[in-house]
Design a protein around this motif. Sequence first.
Motif, PDB file in Angstrom:
ATOM      1  N   ASN A 119      -6.729 -11.900   0.463  1.00 15.06           N
ATOM      2  CA  ASN A 119      -5.612 -11.416  -0.364  1.00 15.06           C
ATOM      3  C   ASN A 119      -6.068 -11.139  -1.797  1.00 15.06           C
ATOM      4  OD1 ASN A 119      -5.900 -13.873  -1.484  1.00 15.06           O
ATOM      5  ND2 ASN A 119      -3.904 -14.668  -0.905  1.00 15.06           N
ATOM      6  N   TYR A 120      -7.349 -10.979  -1.975  1.00 22.10           N
ATOM      7  CA  TYR A 120      -8.009 -10.620  -3.246  1.00 22.10           C
ATOM      8  C   TYR A 120      -8.013 -11.755  -4.259  1.00 22.10           C
ATOM      9  CZ  TYR A 120      -6.551  -6.287  -1.032  1.00 22.10           C
ATOM     10  OH  TYR A 120      -6.284  -5.326  -0.118  1.00 22.10           O
ATOM     11  N   PRO A 132      -2.953 -12.826 -11.447  1.00 23.15           N
ATOM     12  CA  PRO A 132      -1.934 -11.794 -11.644  1.00 23.15           C
ATOM     13  C   PRO A 132      -1.594 -11.536 -13.108  1.00 23.15           C
ATOM     14  CG  PRO A 132      -1.018 -13.721 -10.517  1.00 23.15           C
ATOM     15  CD  PRO A 132      -2.470 -13.984 -10.703  1.00 23.15           C
ATOM     16  N   HIS A 133      -1.800 -12.534 -13.964  1.00 21.43           N
ATOM     17  CA  HIS A 133      -1.389 -12.384 -15.354  1.00 21.43           C
ATOM     18  C   HIS A 133      -2.503 -11.828 -16.229  1.00 21.43           C
ATOM     19  CE1 HIS A 133      -3.451 -16.118 -14.819  1.00 21.43           C
ATOM     20  NE2 HIS A 133      -3.634 -16.224 -16.117  1.00 21.43           N
ATOM     21  N   ASN A 183      -9.937 -10.237 -15.441  1.00 22.19           N
ATOM     22  CA  ASN A 183     -10.224 -10.731 -14.105  1.00 22.19           C
ATOM     23  C   ASN A 183     -11.722 -10.711 -13.843  1.00 22.19           C
ATOM     24  OD1 ASN A 183      -8.239 -11.478 -11.812  1.00 22.19           O
ATOM     25  ND2 ASN A 183      -7.085 -10.018 -13.070  1.00 22.19           N
ATOM     26  N   ARG A 196      -5.127  -2.565 -17.047  1.00 23.59           N
ATOM     27  CA  ARG A 196      -3.919  -2.796 -16.241  1.00 23.59           C
ATOM     28  C   ARG A 196      -3.901  -4.180 -15.643  1.00 23.59           C
ATOM     29  NH1 ARG A 196      -2.739   2.633 -12.971  1.00 23.59           N
ATOM     30  NH2 ARG A 196      -3.101   4.105 -14.680  1.00 23.59           N
ATOM     31  N   LYS A 197      -2.687  -4.584 -15.232  1.00 20.24           N
ATOM     32  CA  LYS A 197      -2.525  -5.840 -14.503  1.00 20.24           C
ATOM     33  C   LYS A 197      -2.645  -5.544 -13.004  1.00 20.24           C
ATOM     34  CE  LYS A 197      -1.453  -8.606 -17.948  1.00 20.24           C
ATOM     35  NZ  LYS A 197      -0.100  -8.776 -18.466  1.00 20.24           N
ATOM     36  N   PRO A 198      -3.070  -6.519 -12.225  1.00 20.95           N
ATOM     37  CA  PRO A 198      -3.244  -6.276 -10.789  1.00 20.95           C
ATOM     38  C   PRO A 198      -2.017  -5.673 -10.106  1.00 20.95           C
ATOM     39  CG  PRO A 198      -4.186  -8.385 -11.364  1.00 20.95           C
ATOM     40  CD  PRO A 198      -3.529  -7.851 -12.607  1.00 20.95           C
ATOM     41  N   ARG A 199      -0.805  -6.090 -10.544  1.00 19.06           N
ATOM     42  CA  ARG A 199       0.376  -5.596  -9.822  1.00 19.06           C
ATOM     43  C   ARG A 199       0.601  -4.099 -10.054  1.00 19.06           C
ATOM     44  NH1 ARG A 199       2.626  -8.472 -13.933  1.00 19.06           N
ATOM     45  NH2 ARG A 199       3.603  -7.183 -15.521  1.00 19.06           N
ATOM     46  N   GLN A 200      -0.076  -3.539 -11.068  1.00 21.33           N
ATOM     47  CA  GLN A 200       0.083  -2.111 -11.312  1.00 21.33           C
ATOM     48  C   GLN A 200      -0.916  -1.281 -10.502  1.00 21.33           C
ATOM     49  OE1 GLN A 200      -0.461  -3.042 -15.521  1.00 21.33           O
ATOM     50  NE2 GLN A 200       1.346  -1.809 -15.978  1.00 21.33           N
ATOM     51  N   SER A 230      -2.880  -0.109  -6.756  1.00 21.71           N
ATOM     52  CA  SER A 230      -2.648   0.030  -5.322  1.00 21.71           C
ATOM     53  C   SER A 230      -3.547  -0.964  -4.579  1.00 21.71           C
ATOM     54  CB  SER A 230      -2.983   1.449  -4.892  1.00 21.71           C
ATOM     55  OG  SER A 230      -4.379   1.628  -4.989  1.00 21.71           O
ATOM     56  N   ARG A 265      -6.962  -2.773  -5.950  1.00 19.83           N
ATOM     57  CA  ARG A 265      -7.097  -4.240  -6.058  1.00 19.83           C
ATOM     58  C   ARG A 265      -8.342  -4.715  -5.341  1.00 19.83           C
ATOM     59  NH1 ARG A 265      -0.949  -6.239  -4.842  1.00 19.83           N
ATOM     60  NH2 ARG A 265      -0.062  -4.575  -6.072  1.00 19.83           N
TER      61      ARG A 265
END
Lengths: 293, 367, 280
Positions: free
Chosen positions: B84-85, B89-90, B96, B130-134, B136, B140
């Motif tokens: 799941n990588y 996330p923050h 990262n 960018r943050k990971p949630r941004q 695809s 990721r």
Amino acid sequence: MKRVQYSNPILPYALLLPQLAIVAVFFLWPAVEAVRASFYLEDPFGFGSTFVGLENFKDTLTNSQYARTARFTLIFTVLVAFFSLSIALLLAVKADKVIRGAGSYRTLLMWVYAIAPPVAGLLGVMLFDQHIGPLTELARSLGWNLQVGVTPFDTAFVMVITAVWKQIPVNFIFFLSGLQSVPKSVQEAAAIDCRSGTRRFWTVTFPLLAPTGFFLLIINITYALFDTFGIVDLVVKGEPGNNPITLVYKVFVDGFRGNDLGGSSAQSVILMVLVFLLTVFQFRMIERRVHYN
Amino acid sequence: MASITLNTVRKIYAGNVEAVKGISIDIEDGEFIVLVGPSGCGKSTLLRMVAGLEDISSGEILIGDRLVNKVEPADRDIAMVFQNYALYPHMSVYNNLAYGLKNRGIAKSEIDQRVRKAAEILEIGEYLDRKPRQLSGGQRQRVAMGRAIVREPSAFLFDEPLSNLDAKLRVQMRMEIKKLQRDLKTTSIYVTHDQLEAMTLADRLVVLNKGQVEQIGSPMEVYEKPASTFVASFIGSPAMNLIPMKKTALGWEPEQGDGVNFDIRSDASEFIVGLRPEDLEILGDGAPLGAGLAAKVVVTGVEPVGAESYIHGTLGEGGQEVILRAAGKQHYDIGQVLSIAAKQEKIHLFNRQTGKREEEISALQPA
Amino acid sequence: MKKVQLLDHAVLILGALFMLVPVTLAFMTSTHDAMSVYKDGLQMTWGGHFTDTYKTVLTEASGFTKSVTGLTMLYNSMILGFGFAIGKIVISMLAAYAIVYFRFRFGVFFFWVIFTTLLLPLEVRILPSYEIVQGLGMMNSYSGLIIPLIASATGTFYFRQFFKSVPDELVEAARIDGAGPVKFFIDILVPLSKTMIAAIFIIMFVYGWNQYLWPTLITTDETFFTLVRGMKQILAVWVGAQIPETNQAMALAVLAMLPPVVIVVIFQSWFVKGLVESEK
């Protein structure tokens, strides 16, 4: 807990220390003390205490005033739980249905959560005041001479209505979130299988809400037993006298006003058992709820 | 860069569950090893033991010449890519990548240089803020790879890194991982349950089953000479046909069904015969049954998948099911009887009791 | 269809009014002067004495309480609300971190010790709690007000639930990245918990602000009174007065509900999420 955990000789204990210290001093010690005191008779002039075994419990349980308080607490709890749950459910179902203004309704129906019980109690007293209360006036015009603090029924009536008012928001929040978590596909399947919206509610939606309902029932019982202290205190204006009061209020009155430490402790222990049973039941419910999902 | 040596590594969980039953593997420096097997075969546990995330119950793990049994994960000089990588996330993509380096006390300029280089290799330069949630799923995945690369570790550990991607991306990332590993020449252990992924990526495959090694070898070795019926059925799609056969008074017969013409000079009274779908030739109506093994198959269904067709059938009416593979679009009627044959060298024999491969293929006699 | 929707709205509006009217009455009444309320009862319209009433209750130590202004009570309420919420969050996050992320002797035992606090609310052990706090000399102090309330482990359980839902791989990745327990907590877990912390903060602030029984027992010195604690005093004076200053009583009630209501309304979505999630 986690597949991979840290191990460290000091750190976990250090992290737990503040919590454990507070729990030990302000929870375990008083809890043990309450149980211990319930077996002793405190000398009213402070000259020590004598072990009396289960005497305090016997006195408490055979006391007619205690029985009356217990009976009132039961009725009070049932009424508060019933009305606040059913009104909240009705409102949640409607709020879940409407599209226009759903957000505003949610806000308008939940904000009272933030009001403290004694403040709610004060509002209740004012609204039902003999001289200035508009609701007393309304009752009078209907031929009901409502006298809070004088007629026990009227006092109880105001207590119940205030307690219900204060509790509707919590129930509403949980019911609404419960309703919103019913999968859309299930609702659509039900819409295909069943024409009548009412029938659909009772046969599909309501059973799916049952776990939330059970959970809330416990929450409401606990609320009516304990958290209504402020309401009761304000509505009886600090003078229990002949007024109906709840069991928790009686512990307070006997312990702090009547100086009956043993009796008050015995009552505390009885309540502890009650709460313990409720909590165990609640955890069983939560476990069940996990299985539902 | 380093070799990795596993020496009779065991993992016993509480309650005496043996998840890994004494596995030994020698991984050469720069080699790409894939651990493949069904879920619960112990492949992830083994990888996590190499990473230091699981204790080793017994045995030894060496990275390079260093025994790492008791070494903290951070000190093993490895990098891991999770299914799941496990991106923070923050934190921005940049952070990262940089986090592990910062913790190592590497100089800021060096960190910056390494992060930018990794970002360039993986083409994620424009996402660094960018943050990971941004991002695809594919992006990721690249960030997770980047986090491994910047460490410049002596080994990469991959724990099913592609299984959260859709089919098309998976193929693309597979190629990229292979290329990256070839360029960096970093020793890699890759865990997957997908045999196709395993075949395409590995220098050597380790097929695992129930905590034990079934076979170690290059993908083609494993494909062409599966060491057991387990490997035979796990590697290759559609799976190899495995037909239990026994010697009767009339000769060799399949346990279920009939119409098989096959002989073998052997003392054994039973075998499992393995036949890859593509090794079964369809001879056309009336043609004589060829050498090796020949059989009559009753067609029960045809699946055209474009470039080829899979023909499902049974050995005789209601007998053992078999699958054949034919090129192009083929048409057969349900119930039609086909004559099929397999060449002698394409026939796999397995011991009926142990499931192990029999090497006595020379003992085959023409039918 | 249309008619049904209309009925739904009617029910909801009725419900909203039921919630709204008592508080509106309180607020409107507070904008009148004492005399007109005495003559005409509670008011539903603007009375024009807003500034007078609120200035009096906030700054003058007269009327209901003899030695304390509304401002002091507001200040005390803030201390209780913030102190309780912050104290609870810090202490319970640390404890939950130890329970979820560490393997150590007696871990399970400590967990159960903390767990038992959920079984007995303060109300049933009120008398001995009071005696102990008195014995420790913590009467009429902020610490005596706040710390015993933190004893219940609700916060620890919320955070425990949340930490358990954080993917395992995150701590594994952090360990490979060389982050020890302290670094992981500060660099990763705390930032990840931001929303959870906010939600719990709101719930705990409201809970602390609204405390009544405990402050009633622990604070006898009026300079430590919170607004909610002061409600009964207000009532007592009001009941005894010749011409009761109902407007001022209502103004204090409005002050007592305003901050928690504002917070709950503004951060509604966090609050609702926190409340519903944490009870799971």
